[in-house]
Design an enzyme around this catalytic site. Structure first.
Site, PDB file in Angstrom:
ATOM      1  N   HIS A 189       0.836  -1.202   0.000  1.00 35.62           N
ATOM      2  CA  HIS A 189       0.000   0.000   0.000  1.00 35.62           C
ATOM      3  C   HIS A 189       0.869   1.250   0.000  1.00 35.62           C
ATOM      4  CE1 HIS A 189      -3.043   2.703   2.213  1.00 35.62           C
ATOM      5  NE2 HIS A 189      -3.485   2.555   0.978  1.00 35.62           N
ATOM      6  N   HIS A 210      -1.170  11.424  -1.766  1.00 39.00           N
ATOM      7  CA  HIS A 210      -2.467  10.934  -1.290  1.00 39.00           C
ATOM      8  C   HIS A 210      -3.424  12.057  -0.910  1.00 39.00           C
ATOM      9  CE1 HIS A 210      -5.394   9.451   1.676  1.00 39.00           C
ATOM     10  NE2 HIS A 210      -5.383   8.334   0.970  1.00 39.00           N
TER      11      HIS A 210
HETATM   12  O1  G3P Z   1      -6.458   1.676  -3.337  1.00 40.86           O
HETATM   13  C1  G3P Z   1      -6.679   1.229  -2.031  1.00 40.86           C
HETATM   14  C2  G3P Z   1      -6.516   2.316  -1.013  1.00 40.86           C
HETATM   15  O2  G3P Z   1      -5.302   2.980  -1.227  1.00 40.86           O
HETATM   16  C3  G3P Z   1      -7.653   3.300  -1.046  1.00 40.86           C
HETATM   17  O3  G3P Z   1      -7.605   4.213  -0.009  1.00 40.86           O
HETATM   18  O4  G3P Z   1      -7.155   6.388   0.986  1.00 40.86           O
HETATM   19  O5  G3P Z   1      -5.405   4.633   1.050  1.00 40.86           O
HETATM   20  O6  G3P Z   1      -5.953   5.757  -1.094  1.00 40.86           O
HETATM   21  P1  G3P Z   1      -6.474   5.293   0.235  1.00 40.86           P
HETATM   22 MG    MG Z   2      -4.633   4.645  -2.442  1.00 44.17          MG
END
Ligand code: G3P
Ligand code: MG
Length: 244
Positions: free
Chosen positions: A11, A53
């Site tokens: 992630h 992000h």
């Molecule tokens: O793509 C999965 C996840 O990254 C979505 O949430 O807020 O971490 O971008 P976020």
């Molecule tokens: Mg994401």
């Protein structure tokens, strides 16, 4: 060509052990054994797609104000590593093109999350689509483009039809199946917290793969995999071995 997934996806790179959405994060993800990473793409004021992000600067760098109000040159001068740990000081916010080159060199497949600033959904998706078409025509089985914004997936479907799309959501709301079908998605990416075994079965029965985020507990990850989830998106490098 079909999507070649792995069970674990790092992630924002590998967010537990490296500053998120950075090239060092990708290097450490590869070293930890990930073969896929997820990252977030947002446009600078001069429409350069870059990895970030939040709509606001400051949490993951030493900038201030709105990300989309600054040019790529200024964003590229920010320190995107010191906030995480002193050893990462000097890390930069990479462009999407730099991220692609880095992942390509490391052999990492990519979950490209289109993360537009408010009011910039269409243009962000257009630029991401153009970039993928230009830089990744040979990687269509190693990339999935996802977004919470339906408009972004519509644009990706139209402008970068060769790339797989994932329907990103918090939970399966009414109409999810029709929406994912209409957008030509191959996968559904719900938050794992409200996810149930029945929902995973419904996604599979509808013909989609399931990628779920953000799963950092190995026991929860094992349960999700046992339910039939195809991949968990995780901050934690220890999940690579736990799910091997
Ligand atoms: O793509 C999965 C996840 O990254 C979505 O949430 O807020 O971490 O971008 P976020
Ligand atoms: Mg994401």
């Amino acid at each position: 060509m079909g999507l070649r997934l792995s069970r674990v996806i790092g992630h924002r790179g590998v967010a537990a052990t490296a500053p998120e959405n950075t090239l060092t994060g990708f290097r450490l993800a590869a070293e930890a054994g990930f073969s896929w990473v997820e990252f977030d793409v947002m446009l600078s004021a001069d429409e350069v797609p870059m990895l970030h992000h939040d709509e606001k600067l400051g949490r993951t760098n030493d900038g201030r104000g709105r990300f989309c109000a600054q040019d790529a040159e200024a964003l590229g001068r920010l320190d995107a590593g010191a906030w995480f740990a002193p050893d990462f000081a000097g890390e930069r916010i990479p462009s999407f093109a730099d991220a692609i080159a880095c992942c390509r060199a490391l052999g990492l497949a990519m979950n490209v999350e289109i993360k537009p600033a408010k009011g910039h959904a269409i243009r962000t998706a257009e630029v991401v689509s153009e970039t993928l078409n230009a830089l990744c025509p040979d990687l269509t089985d190693r990339i999935v483009v996802s977004s919470f914004e339906r408009e972004c997936l519509e644009v990706a479907k139209e402008k970068a039809p060769d790339f797989h799309r994932g329907y990103l959501c918090e939970r399966l709301a009414d109409g999810w199946r029709q929406a994912a079908e209409d957008l030509g998605c191959v996968s559904v990416h719900p938050n794992h917290r409200p996810l149930t075994e029945a929902a995973v079965a419904a996604i599979r029965d509808a013909g989609f793969r399931t990628l779920t985020y953000t799963v950092n507990d190995p026991l929860r990850a094992a349960t999700l995999i046992a339910w039939g989830v195809d991949a968990v998106i995780t901050d934690e490098p220890s999940l690579v071995a736990a799910l091997a």
